[in-house]
Motif scaffolding. Structure first.
Motif, mmCIF file in Angstrom:
data_model
loop_
_atom_site.group_PDB
_atom_site.id
_atom_site.type_symbol
_atom_site.label_atom_id
_atom_site.label_comp_id
_atom_site.label_asym_id
_atom_site.label_seq_id
_atom_site.Cartn_x
_atom_site.Cartn_y
_atom_site.Cartn_z
ATOM 1 N N ASN A 1 0.838 -1.294 -0.371
ATOM 2 C CA ASN A 1 -0.037 0.199 -0.001
ATOM 3 C C ASN A 1 0.940 1.396 0.137
ATOM 4 O O ASN A 1 1.997 1.176 0.101
ATOM 5 C CB ASN A 1 -0.764 0.087 1.305
ATOM 6 C CG ASN A 1 -1.878 -1.010 1.111
ATOM 7 O OD1 ASN A 1 -2.572 -1.238 0.343
ATOM 8 N ND2 ASN A 1 -2.324 -1.541 2.469
ATOM 9 N N GLN A 2 0.431 2.320 -0.087
ATOM 10 C CA GLN A 2 1.083 3.604 -0.040
ATOM 11 C C GLN A 2 1.944 3.708 1.422
ATOM 12 O O GLN A 2 3.053 4.533 1.336
ATOM 13 C CB GLN A 2 0.359 4.920 -0.384
ATOM 14 C CG GLN A 2 -0.109 4.918 -1.721
ATOM 15 C CD GLN A 2 -0.885 6.391 -2.055
ATOM 16 O OE1 GLN A 2 -1.601 6.720 -1.306
ATOM 17 N NE2 GLN A 2 -0.723 6.716 -3.408
ATOM 18 N N ASP A 3 1.333 3.357 2.423
ATOM 19 C CA ASP A 3 1.981 3.607 3.698
ATOM 20 C C ASP A 3 2.132 2.496 4.721
ATOM 21 O O ASP A 3 2.682 2.408 5.628
ATOM 22 C CB ASP A 3 1.039 4.572 4.558
ATOM 23 C CG ASP A 3 -0.307 4.055 4.795
ATOM 24 O OD1 ASP A 3 -0.716 2.973 4.110
ATOM 25 O OD2 ASP A 3 -1.125 4.298 5.542
ATOM 26 N N SER A 4 1.959 1.291 3.738
ATOM 27 C CA SER A 4 2.227 0.009 4.528
ATOM 28 C C SER A 4 2.577 -1.132 3.721
ATOM 29 O O SER A 4 2.253 -1.098 2.471
ATOM 30 C CB SER A 4 1.209 -0.232 5.514
ATOM 31 O OG SER A 4 -0.096 -0.790 4.808
ATOM 32 N N PHE A 5 3.051 -2.256 4.299
ATOM 33 C CA PHE A 5 3.097 -3.366 3.487
ATOM 34 C C PHE A 5 2.748 -4.816 4.461
ATOM 35 O O PHE A 5 2.810 -4.564 5.575
ATOM 36 C CB PHE A 5 4.507 -3.469 2.665
ATOM 37 C CG PHE A 5 5.533 -3.927 3.567
ATOM 38 C CD1 PHE A 5 5.890 -5.275 3.781
ATOM 39 C CD2 PHE A 5 6.172 -3.049 4.314
ATOM 40 C CE1 PHE A 5 7.034 -5.443 4.845
ATOM 41 C CE2 PHE A 5 7.459 -3.011 5.394
ATOM 42 C CZ PHE A 5 7.617 -4.515 5.376
ATOM 43 N N GLN A 6 2.336 -5.795 3.775
ATOM 44 C CA GLN A 6 2.310 -7.094 4.236
ATOM 45 C C GLN A 6 3.206 -8.169 3.850
ATOM 46 O O GLN A 6 3.021 -8.146 2.394
ATOM 47 C CB GLN A 6 0.749 -7.554 4.534
ATOM 48 C CG GLN A 6 -0.029 -6.488 5.457
ATOM 49 C CD GLN A 6 -1.436 -7.060 5.557
ATOM 50 O OE1 GLN A 6 -2.086 -7.427 4.673
ATOM 51 N NE2 GLN A 6 -2.026 -7.080 6.821
ATOM 52 N N LEU A 7 3.570 -8.960 4.365
ATOM 53 C CA LEU A 7 4.438 -9.951 3.894
ATOM 54 C C LEU A 7 3.742 -11.173 4.343
ATOM 55 O O LEU A 7 3.929 -11.456 5.592
ATOM 56 C CB LEU A 7 5.925 -9.875 4.306
ATOM 57 C CG LEU A 7 6.599 -11.115 4.005
ATOM 58 C CD1 LEU A 7 6.801 -11.188 2.217
ATOM 59 C CD2 LEU A 7 8.313 -11.032 4.323
ATOM 60 N N PHE A 8 3.529 -12.268 3.606
ATOM 61 C CA PHE A 8 2.780 -13.463 3.858
ATOM 62 C C PHE A 8 3.848 -14.565 3.411
ATOM 63 O O PHE A 8 4.312 -14.468 2.265
ATOM 64 C CB PHE A 8 1.504 -13.474 3.269
ATOM 65 C CG PHE A 8 0.535 -12.673 3.753
ATOM 66 C CD1 PHE A 8 -0.433 -12.999 5.048
ATOM 67 C CD2 PHE A 8 0.211 -11.389 3.094
ATOM 68 C CE1 PHE A 8 -1.081 -12.154 5.277
ATOM 69 C CE2 PHE A 8 -0.715 -10.700 3.650
ATOM 70 C CZ PHE A 8 -1.383 -10.789 4.664
ATOM 71 N N GLN A 9 4.356 -15.542 4.236
ATOM 72 C CA GLN A 9 5.018 -16.580 3.881
ATOM 73 C C GLN A 9 4.082 -17.686 3.854
ATOM 74 O O GLN A 9 3.553 -18.335 4.900
ATOM 75 C CB GLN A 9 6.357 -16.758 4.644
ATOM 76 C CG GLN A 9 7.022 -15.539 4.678
ATOM 77 C CD GLN A 9 8.365 -15.786 5.657
ATOM 78 O OE1 GLN A 9 8.024 -16.221 6.715
ATOM 79 N NE2 GLN A 9 9.465 -15.294 5.342
ATOM 80 N N VAL A 10 3.866 -18.313 2.590
ATOM 81 C CA VAL A 10 2.784 -19.362 2.654
ATOM 82 C C VAL A 10 3.457 -20.653 2.297
ATOM 83 O O VAL A 10 4.190 -20.604 1.470
ATOM 84 C CB VAL A 10 1.895 -19.052 1.367
ATOM 85 C CG1 VAL A 10 0.613 -20.198 1.636
ATOM 86 C CG2 VAL A 10 1.039 -17.814 1.527
ATOM 87 N N ASP A 11 3.332 -21.641 3.144
ATOM 88 C CA ASP A 11 3.576 -23.039 3.174
ATOM 89 C C ASP A 11 2.350 -23.800 3.005
ATOM 90 O O ASP A 11 1.174 -23.417 2.901
ATOM 91 C CB ASP A 11 4.067 -23.417 4.447
ATOM 92 C CG ASP A 11 5.145 -24.547 4.312
ATOM 93 O OD1 ASP A 11 5.304 -25.181 3.332
ATOM 94 O OD2 ASP A 11 5.847 -24.893 5.250
ATOM 95 N N THR A 12 2.654 -25.118 2.506
ATOM 96 C CA THR A 12 1.527 -25.953 2.300
ATOM 97 C C THR A 12 0.392 -25.860 3.517
ATOM 98 O O THR A 12 -0.735 -25.888 3.259
ATOM 99 C CB THR A 12 1.839 -27.569 2.278
ATOM 100 O OG1 THR A 12 2.919 -27.401 1.195
ATOM 101 C CG2 THR A 12 0.774 -28.234 1.904
ATOM 102 N N GLY A 13 0.687 -25.866 4.706
ATOM 103 C CA GLY A 13 -0.210 -25.674 5.612
ATOM 104 C C GLY A 13 -0.978 -24.608 5.899
ATOM 105 O O GLY A 13 -1.823 -24.196 6.551
ATOM 106 N N GLY A 14 -0.395 -23.410 5.264
ATOM 107 C CA GLY A 14 -1.378 -22.211 5.067
ATOM 108 C C GLY A 14 -0.154 -20.988 5.721
ATOM 109 O O GLY A 14 1.206 -21.414 5.695
#
Length: 156
Positions: free
Chosen positions: A135-148
Motif C-alpha cells: 500500500n502507499q503507507d504500509s506493506f504486508q509479507l505473507f510466507q505461505v507453506d502447504t499448511g497455510g
C-alpha cells in the motif's frame, strides 16, 4: 525397530533399507470416528499380511508384524492433530510414517520397492511462496507453506 516420520521424499529415499517393503496408505476419518480409522488400518494390515505370504512365501512376516502392531494399537496417536491421510512404509527393520495433506485411496502394497506414488502425488500439490502486499503507507509479507500462512508482518 526404528520409526521415523517424514514428509520430504528426498529424506525418505535416503532412509530406506533393504526390502521387501509393506506400504499402507489411508485417509483418516475425523478424530471422533477413531473406531472407523482403527478398522480401516486393521483391514489394510490383514491385506498386507495376505499379500506378503503370497508374494514372499520364503520370508518371515513376523518382523513386519512387530513393526506395524504398535502403530495399530496406539489409538491416541491417531487422534492427535490428524492429517488428511497417512502412509506407512515398513521394511523388516524400519518403519516410516508419512503425514499427507491430500486424500489418498486406502491401499496395501507389498513389493521389493516401496509404493511411493501417493507420497509423490501429495508433494506435487505442496507449494511454498512469499506474497508481498503493498500500500502507499504500509506493506504486508505473507510466507505461505502447504499448511497455510506461517507469518504475517506489517510495518507502516
Amino acid at each position: 525397530m526404528t520409526t521415523t516420520t517424514f514428509t520430504d521424499l528426498k529424506t525418505l529415499l535416503s532412509e530406506l533399507d533393504q526390502g521387501p517393503f509393506v506400504s499402507l496408505y489411508f485417509s483418516m476419518a475425523p478424530a471422533r470416528q477413531a473406531d472407523k480409522n482403527r478398522l480401516t488400518i486393521k483391514q489394510l494390515f490383514k491385506s498386507a499380511a495376505t499379500q506378503f505370504s503370497q508374494d514372499f512365501p520364503d520370508l518371515d512376516w513376523q518382523p513386519y508384524e512387530q513393526q506395524l502392531t504398535p502403530l495399530l494399537t496406539d489409538i491416541p496417536y491417531w487422534q492427535d492433530e490428524l492429517p488428511t491421510s497417512f502412509g506407512i512404509i515398513t521394511s523388516a527393520t524400519h518403519t516410516t510414517v508419512l503425514r499427507l495433506d491430500t486424500t489418498v485411496e486406502s491401499q496395501a502394497c507389498v513389493s521389493s520397492w516401496p509404493n511411493l506414488l501417493p507420497q509423490i502425488a501429495a508433494q506435487q500439490l505442496a507449494f511454498n511462496f512469499d506474497l508481498l502486499c503493498l500500500n502507499q503507507d504500509s506493506f504486508q509479507l505473507f510466507q505461505v507453506d502447504t499448511g497455510g500462512p506461517r507469518s504475517n508482518q506489517t510495518t507502516g
